[in-house]
Scaffold this motif. Structure first.
Motif, PDB file in Angstrom:
ATOM      1  N   GLY A 303       1.168   0.271  19.312  1.00 46.14           N
ATOM      2  CA  GLY A 303       0.286   0.724  20.394  1.00 46.14           C
ATOM      3  C   GLY A 303       0.003  -0.390  21.387  1.00 46.14           C
ATOM      4  O   GLY A 303      -0.077  -0.160  22.592  1.00 46.14           O
ATOM      5  N   ASN A 304      -0.137  -1.611  20.888  1.00 48.27           N
ATOM      6  CA  ASN A 304      -0.400  -2.767  21.743  1.00 48.27           C
ATOM      7  C   ASN A 304       0.776  -3.016  22.694  1.00 48.27           C
ATOM      8  O   ASN A 304       0.593  -3.371  23.862  1.00 48.27           O
ATOM      9  CB  ASN A 304      -0.617  -3.994  20.840  1.00 48.27           C
ATOM     10  CG  ASN A 304      -1.459  -5.103  21.446  1.00 48.27           C
ATOM     11  OD1 ASN A 304      -1.191  -6.269  21.235  1.00 48.27           O
ATOM     12  ND2 ASN A 304      -2.485  -4.766  22.203  1.00 48.27           N
ATOM     13  N   ILE A 305       1.996  -2.782  22.183  1.00 51.57           N
ATOM     14  CA  ILE A 305       3.197  -2.937  23.020  1.00 51.57           C
ATOM     15  C   ILE A 305       3.301  -1.764  23.987  1.00 51.57           C
ATOM     16  O   ILE A 305       3.482  -1.944  25.196  1.00 51.57           O
ATOM     17  CB  ILE A 305       4.454  -3.013  22.130  1.00 51.57           C
ATOM     18  CG1 ILE A 305       4.452  -4.307  21.318  1.00 51.57           C
ATOM     19  CG2 ILE A 305       5.731  -2.884  22.962  1.00 51.57           C
ATOM     20  CD1 ILE A 305       5.510  -4.372  20.227  1.00 51.57           C
ATOM     21  N   ALA A 306       3.168  -0.531  23.438  1.00 56.88           N
ATOM     22  CA  ALA A 306       3.423   0.664  24.251  1.00 56.88           C
ATOM     23  C   ALA A 306       2.468   0.770  25.427  1.00 56.88           C
ATOM     24  O   ALA A 306       2.846   1.259  26.497  1.00 56.88           O
ATOM     25  CB  ALA A 306       3.336   1.918  23.383  1.00 56.88           C
ATOM     26  N   ASN A 307       1.219   0.294  25.265  1.00 62.99           N
ATOM     27  CA  ASN A 307       0.279   0.449  26.386  1.00 62.99           C
ATOM     28  C   ASN A 307       0.562  -0.536  27.513  1.00 62.99           C
ATOM     29  O   ASN A 307       0.028  -0.392  28.611  1.00 62.99           O
ATOM     30  CB  ASN A 307      -1.187   0.419  25.912  1.00 62.99           C
ATOM     31  CG  ASN A 307      -1.692  -0.974  25.613  1.00 62.99           C
ATOM     32  OD1 ASN A 307      -1.065  -1.971  25.930  1.00 62.99           O
ATOM     33  ND2 ASN A 307      -2.854  -1.045  24.987  1.00 62.99           N
TER      34      ASN A 307
END
Ligand SMILES: Cc1cc2nc3c(=O)[nH]c(=O)nc-3n(C[C@H](O)[C@H](O)[C@H](O)COP(=O)(O)OP(=O)(O)OC[C@H]3O[C@@H](n4cnc5c(N)ncnc54)[C@H](O)[C@@H]3O)c2cc1C
Ligand code: FES
Ligand code: FES
Length: 490
Positions: A303-307
């Motif tokens: 999630g940290n990457i995707a956002n």
């Protein structure tokens, strides 16, 4: 498809249908169950007043995790036991040992924060068989704020707990029965909660997830909801179709194989921290300071990457380590160097119908040095102003490889290519550091915002290169707050 959510509230089974699919667990408890012990403070994961404990069977035993109920969506309770402060007291009306320790140590004044602290201490007691150290107690409580008692009596209560065995309670006594009930709730059917345009899908297999994301390319994918939860509670968005990754076992895996650590997109920070810290101790230190226990139990690296946030902590760490991102769209898969995923502010290389499947982090080459530094106003539970991550390879004194990545310095997490060019082939000495610090001006023109000014960011990013030099050339010099934290208790 199954349309109702099934879970245990305390020890009572619940089957829920017909509620708003993005109702938070906190609103469910207070409005539907009238369990008002769990408090609403910030409603954004920061204060810990809403701390509850999720219980899941894992590796043949029950796993207890403190979470923020305010940013967790109700359907994510499917298949779990939820424990709130109302469930801790014994059936005989006695206080739980955690509650008794808080009373004995005067750990509460107005009491608003107290249920949250009690739940964090309860979760801590499941994690630590023997008494935790002072710094472990600080970490366990970093996600709970108290405005009036002060933290010393609460920390005393945490220590007092271990005067006897806090794990011997009525909840532990009923663990076999709970385990059996939770195993019986597991199925491999997709959960489809809600109606029409507002549905919350929770597939139970990777293929079902891929099919759903293809069928609903406009859907909001949710992993830990530590970002998405705030879109609902703070930005007041009404999400349409939601697809949650939390029931897909394949995505929760963290595995070491073929010279790399593979982290599934559904694995939480808590799941991934040990495997990364074993090979990259500084990644462990940064993750330890990322959010709080409650946030790390929910939030994911995926999630940290995707956002695509420019100030996310994990992208610079993983870029410096040479990580590869793996994406899936229907039946097809592709991978790319992580740094290539971030195209521009808010723009990532992800197509509609595609999702992040895993990130693969190679183990550090032998003889290399990896360092990472998070700069934020507070030590715990704070967003970075700047994060610098560095991996250097050496042949004697000569630098053979340099991967330098920063967060907070540009519109995306980004490699410092001018700095890297300056380092590779040079001897690792004072003159090289000076040149590398000067080269940083070519790589970044940071902005001023309320976290830090442009000038501060540039200066601190340069200073991190100097710190890297000092730590790698003169390890005896003290450069870290970490390790000296015991001074805070002197
Ligand atoms: C109190 C608090 C403290 C925090 N502290 C920090 C901090 O110190 N450092 C930091 O970096 N962050 C911090 N965060 C932000 C947040 O915790 C992280 O960004 C976290 O990693 C997000 O992961 P998640 O699983 O919760 O993502 P989610 O909220 O579930 O999703 C985030 C975004 O990614 C997308 N997404 C998620 N998974 C996938 C996937 N597999 N494929 C495609 N898209 C996907 C979602 O659609 C959404 O756009 C904090 C947040 C809170 C509330
Ligand atoms: S209400 Fe503050 S963390 Fe949930
Ligand atoms: S006792 Fe009042 S906020 Fe903690």
């Amino acid at each position: 498809m199954r349309e109702e959510i099934r879970f245990l509230l305390g020890h009572e089974p619940r089957v829920v249908r017909g509620l708003d699919p993005t109702m938070t667990v906190l609103d469910y408890l207070r409005q539907e169950e009238k369990l008002v012990g769990t408090k609403e403070g910030c409603n954004e994961g920061d204060c810990g007043a809403c701390t509850v404990v999720r219980v899941r069977p894992r590796d043949g035993r029950l796993h207890y995790e403190a979470l923020n109920a305010c940013i967790q969506f109700l359907p994510t309770l499917d298949g779990c036991q939820l424990l709130t402060v109302e469930h801790l007291g014994g059936p005989d009306g006695n206080l739980h040992p955690v509650q008794q320790a808080m009373v004995d140590c005067h750990g509460s004044q107005c009491g608003f924060c107290t249920p949250g602290f009690v739940m964090s201490l309860f979760a801590m007691s499941r994690d630590f068989e023997a008494a935790p150290s002072d710094s472990e107690i600080d970490d366990a409580l970093a996600g709970n704020l108290c405005r009036c008692t002060g933290y010393a009596p609460i920390a005393r209560a945490a220590r007092r707990l271990y005067d006897s065995d806090p794990r011997r309670d009525h909840i532990a006594a009923r663990a076999p029965e709970t385990q059996e009930a939770l195993v019986a709730l597991r199925d491999h059917v997709t959960l489809a909660f809600g109606r029409g345009a507002r549905r919350f899908f929770a597939p139970a297999t990777l293929d079902a997830l891929a099919d759903l994301v293809t069928a609903h390319p406009e859907a909001t994918i949710v992993a830990g909801s530590t970002d998405v939860g705030l879109w609902v509670t703070k930005a007041l968005q009404r999400l349409g179709t939601v697809i949650w990754l939390g029931r897909v076992d394949e995505l929760a895996r963290v595995e070491e194989r073929e010279g790399a650590v593979e982290i599934g997109a559904g694995a939480s920070y808590a799941d991934a921290a040990d495997a990364l810290a074993r090979h990259y101790p500084d990644m462990g230190e940064v993750i330890r300071r990322l959010g709080s226990v409650q946030i790390r139990n929910l939030g994911t690296i995926g999630g940290n990457i995707a956002n695509g946030s420019p100030i996310g902590d994990s992208p610079p760490l993983l870029i410096a380590a040479g990580a590869t991102l793996h994406l899936r769209q229907g039946g097809s898969r592709r991978s790319l160097p992580l740094e290539d995923f971030f195209l521009d502010y808010g723009k990532q290389d992800r197509q509609p119908g595609e999702f992040v499947e895993k990130v693969v982090v190679p183990l550090p080459p032998s003889g290399s040095a990896f360092r990472a530094y998070k700069i934020s106003k507070r030590f715990d539970q704070d967003i970075s102003a700047v994060l610098g991550a560095f991996q250097l390879g050496f042949d004697g004194a000569r630098i053979t490889e340099a991967r330098v990545a920063y967060g907070g310095m540009a519109a995306t997490p980004k490699r410092a290519s001018a700095v890297e060019a300056c380092l590779v082939g040079a001897d690792w000495d004072e003159a090289t550091v000076e040149r590398a610090m000067a080269a940083l001006d070519q790589d970044f023109a940071p902005i001023t915002d309320w976290r830090a000014s442009a000038g501060y960011r540039l200066q601190v990013a340069k200073n991190l290169l100097r710190r890297l030099y000092i730590e790698t050339s003169d390890p005896a010099t003290e450069t870290r707050l970490v390790g000296d934290r015991s001074l805070a208790h002197a």
